[in-house]
Enzyme design. Structure first.
Site, PDB file in Angstrom:
ATOM      1  CG  ASP A 126      -2.010   1.144   1.225  1.00  0.00           C
ATOM      2  OD1 ASP A 126      -1.696   2.056   0.551  1.00  0.00           O
ATOM      3  OD2 ASP A 126      -2.979   1.158   1.923  1.00  0.00           O
ATOM      4  N   GLY A 184       2.852  -2.095  17.597  1.00  0.00           N
ATOM      5  CA  GLY A 184       2.309  -2.913  16.581  1.00  0.00           C
ATOM      6  C   GLY A 184       3.292  -2.752  15.428  1.00  0.00           C
ATOM      7  CD  GLU A 237      -1.352   0.897   9.333  1.00  0.00           C
ATOM      8  OE1 GLU A 237      -2.380   0.813  10.301  1.00  0.00           O
ATOM      9  OE2 GLU A 237      -1.092  -0.125   8.700  1.00  0.00           O
ATOM     10  CD  GLU A 283     -10.015  -7.247  12.709  1.00  0.00           C
ATOM     11  OE1 GLU A 283      -9.391  -6.895  11.739  1.00  0.00           O
ATOM     12  OE2 GLU A 283     -10.576  -8.381  12.749  1.00  0.00           O
ATOM     13  CG  HIS A 342      -4.568  -1.848   3.373  1.00  0.00           C
ATOM     14  ND1 HIS A 342      -3.556  -0.843   3.628  1.00  0.00           N
ATOM     15  CD2 HIS A 342      -4.992  -2.542   4.717  1.00  0.00           C
ATOM     16  CE1 HIS A 342      -3.510  -0.716   5.100  1.00  0.00           C
ATOM     17  NE2 HIS A 342      -4.188  -1.741   5.695  1.00  0.00           N
TER      18      HIS A 342
END
Length: 334
Positions: free
Chosen positions: A30, A57, A123, A132, A272
């Site tokens: 992406d 993350g 991100e 999510e 995405h």
């Protein structure tokens, strides 16, 4: 206890989904996403020079390596999934193991090797921004580890609404259940309507002007603010039919020397995240200049805080009262 077990199972499933390389390939490919982060960090190397950075993350470690390239003194990447094992290999073959420390575990349960960090990068965004998403974890890290005056990359997010003409696709998705091999399957329509569709919407399908529904400032937002109910007003730009509402989000890195941002809307280059489509039960016939007043509410589900219950209510007051209508629709993102 059963509810707690369900939540734990759902959370494990969420993190396990990031064990697979395919999802990381999709994110890295992406270009809007990855290049925007790269530009925000590289073009602001003066902010990263000699700083301690936390990557929440971290996945395959791309943001951590961007931070080192920009001059960070130390980067700590945290991720729950086993992809971090590959991240360690990637960091090593790029000669950055002395600058990047990678820790596998839940952010809220591990202990960092430092008391405070100067910058948090992450991100964290999901579909419809918050489905999510890891924003609650980023906020926890902010409150626990970020120094006063520290920076968050990115730091602002905005959710937008619009309405679209989508008759052909809606008939394919919803109308299909009217006749399934000669049988009436309309009870399935309620299920289909209750599931928002994540898909790419062509700009020409958009019938209304966009409306800013909700904004988030990562320096001040609290976890409880991620449950919201906000109004929106949409002005029709042409005579057309309306079959659904859509939502997208924009992201800002506002502390950069020159602000950096990107959009996931139908007017922008593909990401995405695409757009989120909320079909209405029937359709509206609108004329240019008419408006739709609505309310969109979102909150985490009781079963899993990373899933969402979304409610959209609207009222369309047409010039011709026979075209006026309104309803309240509930959706589940899970």
């Amino acid at each position: 206890m059963e509810g707690a077990n369900k939540m734990a199972h759902s959370e494990v499933h969420y993190f396990q989904s990031y064990n697979h390389h395919g999802i990381h390939e999709e994110m890295l490919k992406d270009e809007v996403r990855t290049n925007t982060y790269k530009n925000a960090i590289y073009q602001n190397a003066h902010l990263f020079k000699d700083k301690v950075v936390l990557d929440v993350g971290c996945g395959t470690g791309i943001l951590s390596m961007f931070a080192v390239k920009a001059g960070a003194k130390q980067v700590i990447g945290v991720d729950m999934s086993t992809i971090i094992e590959k991240a360690r290999e990637i960091v090593a073959v790029n000669g950055m193991s002395d600058k990047i420390t990678l820790i596998q575990g839940k952010m809220e349960e591990i202990t960092l090797p430092v008391d405070k960090v100067d910058i948090i990068i992450s991100e964290w965004m999901g579909y419809f921004l918050l489905y999510e998403s890891m924003l609650d974890t980023v906020l926890w890290a902010r409150d626990r580890y970020l120094v006063p005056g520290g920076l968050i990359f990115p730091d602002k997010a905005h959710i937008y609404m619009a309405a679209i003409e989508d008759g052909d696709y809606k008939d394919e998705k919803i109308g299909f259940w009217n006749n399934v091999y000669g049988f009436n399957y309309t009870p399935m329509q309620k299920v289909a309507l209750a599931e928002p569709l994540v898909d790419t919407v062509e700009l020409k399908a958009v019938v209304t002007k966009p409306s800013l529904a909700y904004s988030i400032d990562l320096y001040t937002v609290k976890v409880e603010d991620l449950s919201f109910s906000v109004p929106f007003t949409l002005e029709c730009e042409r005579n057309d039919y309306i079959h659904a509402f859509i939502s997208w989000f924009d992201i800002e890195f506002s502390k950069c020397h020159k602000p950096v941002k990107f959009s996931t809307g139908p007017h922008a280059k593909y990401t995405h995240w695409k757009q989120t489509v909320f079909y209405i039960s029937d359709y509206l016939i609108c004329n240019k200049g008419e408006t739709i007043s609505g309310q969109i509410s979102s909150k985490p589900t009781e079963r899993n805080p990373r899933d969402l219950d979304v409610v959209v209510s609207y009222q369309f007051e047409a010039q011709d009262p026979t075209r006026s209508r309104g309803e309240t629709l509930s959706y589940k993102m899970c």
